[in-house]
Every structure is written in C-alpha cells, then in structure tokens.
Design an enzyme around this catalytic site. Structure first.
Site, PDB file in Angstrom:
ATOM      1  N   CYS A   1     -15.263  43.732  62.941  1.00 34.67           N
ATOM      2  CA  CYS A   1     -14.285  44.716  62.646  1.00 34.67           C
ATOM      3  C   CYS A   1     -14.018  44.955  61.177  1.00 34.67           C
ATOM      4  CB  CYS A   1     -12.972  44.628  63.401  1.00 34.67           C
ATOM      5  SG  CYS A   1     -11.543  45.528  63.173  1.00 34.67           S
ATOM      6  N   LEU A   2     -14.086  46.093  60.711  1.00 31.60           N
ATOM      7  CA  LEU A   2     -13.618  46.047  59.252  1.00 31.60           C
ATOM      8  C   LEU A   2     -12.281  45.601  59.012  1.00 31.60           C
ATOM      9  CD1 LEU A   2     -14.922  49.848  58.510  1.00 31.60           C
ATOM     10  CD2 LEU A   2     -16.164  47.646  58.112  1.00 31.60           C
TER      11      LEU A   2
ATOM     12  N   GLY B   1     -17.409  52.339  63.304  1.00 32.24           N
ATOM     13  CA  GLY B   1     -16.259  52.916  63.909  1.00 32.24           C
ATOM     14  C   GLY B   1     -15.166  52.805  63.065  1.00 32.24           C
TER      15      GLY B   1
HETATM   16 NI    NI Z   1     -12.250  47.628  64.241  1.00 32.96          NI
END
Ligand code: NI
Length: 181
Positions: free
Chosen positions: A95-96, A47
């Site tokens: 999370c990226l 995402g």
């Molecule tokens: Ni994230």
C-alpha cells in the site's frame, strides 16, 4: 496536474469513513481523479483512494491489467460492493500509505461492485482474482481500513527488502493454509 502528497499510516484521514460525493459529475471530481491517476502512476501504484491524498471522499482509481475485460484505469465514485463468497484467499499486498512493507491478506476471490464514473456512467461489475483483491483493498480505504487490519497473522507483515528474499516460499504455504479455512 499536480502530483499529490500521499498520507501514510497514522494520519487520521486514513482511519475515518470517507463521505459520499453529492454530485460525481462536478468538474472538481474529474480534476481530483486526474490528479489521483497521475499520483498513482508516479508512485508506481496500482490503485489509490481519495483519503490517501488527504481528501475524505468516496473516490478511488485503480488498474486491473490482469483482467482483459477491464483494461485501462477505472475511476469510481461512491462505490458499493458485496463479497460474493465466504471463501478467502490469502495474497501479498502492499500500500502506498504503508510504504516499504508487504502483508499476507485474506480476501474474497469474487466481488460485485457498483458505482459511477466522473462522467456519470454507471459501473456494475462482477470480478474475480486480482481485480477482486484490488477493489477490496481500495474500497477498504474509503471505510478507514488499511490492509494490516485485515491480516490474520501480523508475523506476515514484513519489509519489502526481506519479503523479496524470504516471502515467496512462506507465501505458498500460508496461502494454502488460508484457502483451506
Ligand atoms: Ni492502499
């Protein structure tokens, strides 16, 4: 289509509420979404929200391979969501924008969300499980919230290299505790 640079925790764009998109069907929105999808795939993410690529707009893309009802990539503009239960289930998230880390995060297991696609189609879904977790994570980005801010116990914010070895047993116990709350 360029790969976009991903903002990391500490950049102000990740801490602000993103703005509504006045016209989701403008070509610029479609281009942004295409670049976000390419960036998400390139980074191996599931995402990505627009603030993560330094664009403070309410746009997110994500995949939900566990949910056979919604295969493929979802692109959503101006989402509105509602947690459909007070229950919270803890699960590991990454999370990226918080690279190389994992954290155990309590999330609602059932969510309804609405919004529009860049093609102007309405989205109205009631989802559970991993799909519900992913949208809560992505939509939080639109309100300037990163997953560590949702955690109950920052002791469970750990590096992936350690998580690989030490987290699975810890997660079972921790997830059970969280589910009993
Ligand atoms: Ni994230």
């Amino acid at each position: 289509m360029p790969i976009l640079k991903i903002a990391r925790m500490g950049h102000p764009v990740l801490g602000r509420r993103a703005e509504e998109v006045p016209d989701p069907t403008l070509p610029g929105v479609r281009r942004l979404v295409d670049d976000m999808i390419e960036t998400m795939h390139d980074a191996g993410g599931r995402g990505l929200a627009a603030p993560q690529v330094h664009v403070p707009l309410r746009v997110a893309v994500f995949i939900t391979p566990e949910d056979p009802d919604y295969e493929g990539v979802t692109a959503i503009v101006n989402p509105v969501w509602e947690l459909l239960t007070d229950e919270r289930v803890a699960g590991w998230e990454g999370c990226l924008s918080v690279p190389e880390m994992r954290g155990l995060v309590p999330r609602a297991p059932k969510v309804r969300y609405t919004g529009v696609t860049p093609e102007g189609e309405t989205i109205d879904r009631t989802v559970t499980g991993m799909h519900a977790v992913v949208v809560q994570h992505e939509f939080d980005h639109l309100d300037g919230i990163l997953y560590p801010q949702r955690m109950d116990d920052l002791k469970l914010l750990i590096f992936e290299s350690e998580w690989r070895w030490y987290a699975p047993r810890e997660a079972e116990g921790a997830a059970d505790d969280a589910a009993q709350e």
